[in-house]
Write an enzyme that holds these catalytic residues in place. Sequence first.
Site, PDB file in Angstrom:
ATOM      1  N   ASN A 107       0.528  -1.088  -0.105  1.00 52.22           N
ATOM      2  CA  ASN A 107       0.085   0.042   0.059  1.00 52.22           C
ATOM      3  C   ASN A 107       0.616   1.664  -0.132  1.00 52.22           C
ATOM      4  OD1 ASN A 107      -1.689  -1.919  -0.109  1.00 52.22           O
ATOM      5  ND2 ASN A 107      -2.677  -1.803   2.299  1.00 52.22           N
ATOM      6  N   VAL A 108       0.304   2.573  -0.433  1.00 52.46           N
ATOM      7  CA  VAL A 108       1.471   3.095  -0.528  1.00 52.46           C
ATOM      8  C   VAL A 108       0.883   4.232   0.043  1.00 52.46           C
ATOM      9  CG1 VAL A 108       1.576   3.236  -3.261  1.00 52.46           C
ATOM     10  CG2 VAL A 108      -0.090   5.000  -3.001  1.00 52.46           C
ATOM     11  N   HIS A 124       5.894  -0.549  -2.608  1.00 56.47           N
ATOM     12  CA  HIS A 124       5.100  -0.001  -3.669  1.00 56.47           C
ATOM     13  C   HIS A 124       5.306   1.511  -3.532  1.00 56.47           C
ATOM     14  CE1 HIS A 124       2.845  -3.662  -4.920  1.00 56.47           C
ATOM     15  NE2 HIS A 124       4.544  -3.665  -5.260  1.00 56.47           N
ATOM     16  N   CYS A 132      10.833  14.577  -8.051  1.00 53.15           N
ATOM     17  CA  CYS A 132      11.152  14.939  -9.449  1.00 53.15           C
ATOM     18  C   CYS A 132      10.972  13.908  -9.901  1.00 53.15           C
ATOM     19  CB  CYS A 132      12.505  16.370  -9.092  1.00 53.15           C
ATOM     20  SG  CYS A 132      11.896  16.685 -11.553  1.00 53.15           S
ATOM     21  N   GLY A 200      -5.681  -8.938   2.965  1.00 50.59           N
ATOM     22  CA  GLY A 200      -6.079  -8.179   1.810  1.00 50.59           C
ATOM     23  C   GLY A 200      -5.778  -7.440   0.533  1.00 50.59           C
ATOM     24  N   THR A 201      -4.908  -8.594  -0.303  1.00 51.27           N
ATOM     25  CA  THR A 201      -3.483  -8.736  -1.377  1.00 51.27           C
ATOM     26  C   THR A 201      -4.854  -9.482  -2.630  1.00 51.27           C
ATOM     27  OG1 THR A 201      -2.086  -8.806  -2.434  1.00 51.27           O
ATOM     28  CG2 THR A 201      -2.133  -9.910  -0.637  1.00 51.27           C
ATOM     29  N   SER A 202      -4.927  -8.861  -3.063  1.00 53.96           N
ATOM     30  CA  SER A 202      -5.026 -10.377  -4.592  1.00 53.96           C
ATOM     31  C   SER A 202      -3.565 -11.776  -4.849  1.00 53.96           C
ATOM     32  CB  SER A 202      -5.673  -9.243  -5.661  1.00 53.96           C
ATOM     33  OG  SER A 202      -4.720  -8.476  -5.828  1.00 53.96           O
ATOM     34  N   ALA A 244     -10.560  -8.274   6.842  1.00 55.44           N
ATOM     35  CA  ALA A 244      -9.435  -7.867   7.913  1.00 55.44           C
ATOM     36  C   ALA A 244      -9.680  -7.260   9.367  1.00 55.44           C
ATOM     37  CB  ALA A 244      -8.340  -6.960   7.351  1.00 55.44           C
TER      38      ALA A 244
HETATM   39  C1  BV8 Z   1       8.408  -5.037 -11.562  1.00 56.76           C
HETATM   40  C2  BV8 Z   1       1.752   1.428  -6.990  1.00 56.76           C
HETATM   41  C3  BV8 Z   1      10.152  -5.142 -13.244  1.00 56.76           C
HETATM   42  C4  BV8 Z   1       1.423   2.276  -7.756  1.00 56.76           C
HETATM   43  C5  BV8 Z   1       1.896  -0.982  -7.258  1.00 56.76           C
HETATM   44  C6  BV8 Z   1       3.725 -11.089 -16.143  1.00 56.76           C
HETATM   45  C7  BV8 Z   1       3.920 -12.053 -14.963  1.00 56.76           C
HETATM   46  C8  BV8 Z   1       4.097 -11.882 -13.648  1.00 56.76           C
HETATM   47  C9  BV8 Z   1       4.774 -10.459 -13.540  1.00 56.76           C
HETATM   48  C10 BV8 Z   1       3.985  -9.602 -14.481  1.00 56.76           C
HETATM   49  C11 BV8 Z   1       4.055  -9.931 -15.918  1.00 56.76           C
HETATM   50  N1  BV8 Z   1       3.862  -8.983 -16.257  1.00 56.76           N
HETATM   51  C12 BV8 Z   1       4.726  -8.057 -15.929  1.00 56.76           C
HETATM   52  C13 BV8 Z   1       4.514  -8.065 -14.600  1.00 56.76           C
HETATM   53  C14 BV8 Z   1       5.631  -7.395 -14.329  1.00 56.76           C
HETATM   54  C15 BV8 Z   1       4.341  -6.669 -12.801  1.00 56.76           C
HETATM   55  C16 BV8 Z   1       3.362  -7.778 -12.406  1.00 56.76           C
HETATM   56  O1  BV8 Z   1       3.115  -8.311 -11.262  1.00 56.76           O
HETATM   57  N2  BV8 Z   1       2.136  -7.334 -13.022  1.00 56.76           N
HETATM   58  C17 BV8 Z   1       0.969  -7.679 -12.620  1.00 56.76           C
HETATM   59  C18 BV8 Z   1      -0.864  -7.640 -12.861  1.00 56.76           C
HETATM   60  C19 BV8 Z   1       0.724  -9.375 -13.565  1.00 56.76           C
HETATM   61  N3  BV8 Z   1       5.114  -5.588 -11.760  1.00 56.76           N
HETATM   62  C20 BV8 Z   1       5.816  -5.281 -11.315  1.00 56.76           C
HETATM   63  O2  BV8 Z   1       5.401  -4.563 -12.864  1.00 56.76           O
HETATM   64  C21 BV8 Z   1       7.053  -4.673 -10.343  1.00 56.76           C
HETATM   65  N4  BV8 Z   1       7.680  -3.708 -11.316  1.00 56.76           N
HETATM   66  O3  BV8 Z   1       8.321  -6.510 -12.347  1.00 56.76           O
HETATM   67  O4  BV8 Z   1      10.302  -4.666 -12.025  1.00 56.76           O
HETATM   68  C22 BV8 Z   1      11.039  -4.638 -13.161  1.00 56.76           C
HETATM   69  C23 BV8 Z   1      12.687  -5.353 -12.585  1.00 56.76           C
HETATM   70  C24 BV8 Z   1      14.212  -4.507 -12.133  1.00 56.76           C
HETATM   71  C25 BV8 Z   1      14.040  -3.444 -13.178  1.00 56.76           C
HETATM   72  C26 BV8 Z   1      13.072  -2.921 -13.913  1.00 56.76           C
HETATM   73  C27 BV8 Z   1      11.679  -2.942 -13.492  1.00 56.76           C
HETATM   74  C28 BV8 Z   1       6.281  -2.592  -9.858  1.00 56.76           C
HETATM   75  C29 BV8 Z   1       4.962  -3.341  -9.965  1.00 56.76           C
HETATM   76  C30 BV8 Z   1       4.490  -2.413  -8.329  1.00 56.76           C
HETATM   77  C31 BV8 Z   1       3.116  -1.649  -9.307  1.00 56.76           C
HETATM   78  N5  BV8 Z   1       2.810  -0.800  -8.240  1.00 56.76           N
HETATM   79  N6  BV8 Z   1       0.758   0.065  -7.123  1.00 56.76           N
HETATM   80  C32 BV8 Z   1       0.266   2.582  -7.227  1.00 56.76           C
HETATM   81  O5  BV8 Z   1      -1.174   1.863  -5.739  1.00 56.76           O
HETATM   82  O6  BV8 Z   1      -0.945   3.152  -7.584  1.00 56.76           O
HETATM   83  S1  BV8 Z   1       0.971  -2.269  -7.307  1.00 56.76           S
HETATM   84  C33 BV8 Z   1      -0.566  -2.435  -7.294  1.00 56.76           C
HETATM   85  O7  BV8 Z   1      -1.091  -3.916  -7.084  1.00 56.76           O
HETATM   86  C34 BV8 Z   1      -0.990  -1.227  -6.134  1.00 56.76           C
HETATM   87  O8  BV8 Z   1       0.155  -0.796  -5.035  1.00 56.76           O
HETATM   88  C35 BV8 Z   1      -1.690  -2.810  -4.921  1.00 56.76           C
HETATM   89  O9  BV8 Z   1      -0.819  -2.547  -3.605  1.00 56.76           O
HETATM   90  C36 BV8 Z   1      -1.247  -3.799  -5.774  1.00 56.76           C
HETATM   91  C37 BV8 Z   1      -1.600  -4.921  -5.339  1.00 56.76           C
HETATM   92  O10 BV8 Z   1      -2.840  -5.136  -5.410  1.00 56.76           O
HETATM   93  P1  BV8 Z   1      -3.687  -5.289  -4.101  1.00 56.76           P
HETATM   94  O11 BV8 Z   1      -2.686  -4.634  -3.061  1.00 56.76           O
HETATM   95  O12 BV8 Z   1      -3.966  -7.327  -3.485  1.00 56.76           O
HETATM   96  O13 BV8 Z   1      -5.199  -4.861  -4.142  1.00 56.76           O
HETATM   97  P2  BV8 Z   1      -6.043  -5.490  -5.467  1.00 56.76           P
HETATM   98  O14 BV8 Z   1      -7.269  -3.898  -5.211  1.00 56.76           O
HETATM   99  O15 BV8 Z   1      -5.979  -6.292  -6.634  1.00 56.76           O
HETATM  100  O16 BV8 Z   1      -7.134  -6.905  -4.285  1.00 56.76           O
HETATM  101  C38 BV8 Z   1      -7.323  -6.152  -2.913  1.00 56.76           C
HETATM  102  C39 BV8 Z   1      -7.702  -7.598  -1.783  1.00 56.76           C
HETATM  103  O17 BV8 Z   1      -8.251  -7.129  -1.063  1.00 56.76           O
HETATM  104  C40 BV8 Z   1      -8.448  -8.295  -2.708  1.00 56.76           C
HETATM  105  O18 BV8 Z   1      -8.466  -9.180  -3.722  1.00 56.76           O
HETATM  106  C41 BV8 Z   1     -10.078  -8.535  -2.169  1.00 56.76           C
HETATM  107  O19 BV8 Z   1     -10.317  -9.376  -1.678  1.00 56.76           O
HETATM  108  C42 BV8 Z   1      -9.182  -8.309  -0.813  1.00 56.76           C
HETATM  109  N7  BV8 Z   1     -10.825  -7.737   0.166  1.00 56.76           N
HETATM  110  C43 BV8 Z   1     -11.100  -6.414   0.250  1.00 56.76           C
HETATM  111  N8  BV8 Z   1     -11.529  -5.788   1.152  1.00 56.76           N
HETATM  112  C44 BV8 Z   1     -11.102  -6.534   2.253  1.00 56.76           C
HETATM  113  C45 BV8 Z   1      -9.975  -7.632   1.524  1.00 56.76           C
HETATM  114  N9  BV8 Z   1      -9.494  -8.014   2.533  1.00 56.76           N
HETATM  115  C46 BV8 Z   1      -8.968  -7.780   3.771  1.00 56.76           C
HETATM  116  N10 BV8 Z   1     -10.379  -7.167   4.689  1.00 56.76           N
HETATM  117  C47 BV8 Z   1     -11.131  -6.389   3.472  1.00 56.76           C
HETATM  118  N11 BV8 Z   1     -12.233  -5.836   3.993  1.00 56.76           N
HETATM  119 ZN    ZN Z   2      13.877  17.748 -10.386  1.00 59.03          ZN
END
Ligand code: BV8
Ligand code: ZN
Length: 263
Positions: A107-108, A124, A132, A200-202, A244
């Site tokens: 989370n951010v 993240h 910048c 709380g993560t997918s 949660a």
């Molecule tokens: C990297 C910041 C390489 C910004 C975010 C193919 C296969 C595998 C990986 C990849 C692929 N293609 C690309 C990739 C890599 C990619 C990736 O993983 N993509 C996925 C989508 C396939 N990853 C990246 O790009 C990462 N970097 O790999 O770099 C590299 C290496 C070296 C050098 C250069 C580059 C960077 C990933 C970070 C991206 N930034 N966020 C922002 O927040 O705006 S990620 C984003 O998703 C959010 O930060 C969030 O935290 C994250 C995960 O989501 P969740 O937190 O799980 O949230 P979500 O909504 O999905 O789910 C919520 C859950 O809560 C649900 O399950 C729900 O049921 C549950 N819930 C709801 N209510 C409750 C609850 N649980 C409990 N209680 C409740 N009340």
């Molecule tokens: Zn600057």
Amino acid sequence: MKHPYQDIPATLARALQAARRVVVFTGAGVSAESGIATFRDALTGLWSRFDAQALATPEAFRSHPDIVWGWYEWRRAQVLRAQPNAAHRAIARLARHVPELAVVTQNVDDLHERAGSVGVAHLHGSLHAPRCSACDAPHAFADGTPREPEEGRRIDPPACMRCGAPVRPGVVWFGESLPADAWEAAIRAAEQCDLLLSIGTSARVYPAAELPQRALAAGATVAQINPAATPLDARAHHNLRGAAAEIMPRLLASAGFEPPENP
Ligand code: BV8
Ligand code: ZN
């Protein structure tokens, strides 16, 4: 009277009681009950025609800096209005009951810190650390609270005080690497823990989603707290289906760490 903690398996309560090193790994769901939309909840307003994944990229910021900056400012305003919930508070209290607790979040927002958790590893980045986009100089928000951007408003990012380039949100976008120190600390904690709670993560974003798998490979107990199923279900030892904010206080009480009525 039903067993007060029948939703908490006795084996998990015992694992928590006995654990020396615990990792709490959280995603957007842990902030849901603070009123903060989870990452994959449909975006509304101007952003409804985008999906979060498309907006959270360097390319989107390059081509539409005002939409991306507006989205993050809207989210930052949400966070500043939000309060930590019972899950954040229970996680902060957990630190008093286990010898070593590592909180690792995707989370951010800063709700873990505002609930009292310390040393939180932000994989993240953070909404509160803009910098910048060209020279990396940290940017200080004018008065800490963003103008109340109504949903969907485009806002031009401020210019860097040092070089004039656009300031960007201090988060890790898709395609960007994670902060090395946070990631290395998270890996170490996952590989040395006795118990990892994935809350709380997918469990779909990598490399963060590797953490529970690394804990499993190192022989730790892994429990998941989520109202919905995720790809981790098949491998976690325990899948507690629920919110949660409801389950976390009960989990601490089931381990005898505190009386059940704790909020
Ligand atoms: C990297 C910041 C390489 C910004 C975010 C193919 C296969 C595998 C990986 C990849 C692929 N293609 C690309 C990739 C890599 C990619 C990736 O993983 N993509 C996925 C989508 C396939 N990853 C990246 O790009 C990462 N970097 O790999 O770099 C590299 C290496 C070296 C050098 C250069 C580059 C960077 C990933 C970070 C991206 N930034 N966020 C922002 O927040 O705006 S990620 C984003 O998703 C959010 O930060 C969030 O935290 C994250 C995960 O989501 P969740 O937190 O799980 O949230 P979500 O909504 O999905 O789910 C919520 C859950 O809560 C649900 O399950 C729900 O049921 C549950 N819930 C709801 N209510 C409750 C609850 N649980 C409990 N209680 C409740 N009340
Ligand atoms: Zn600057």
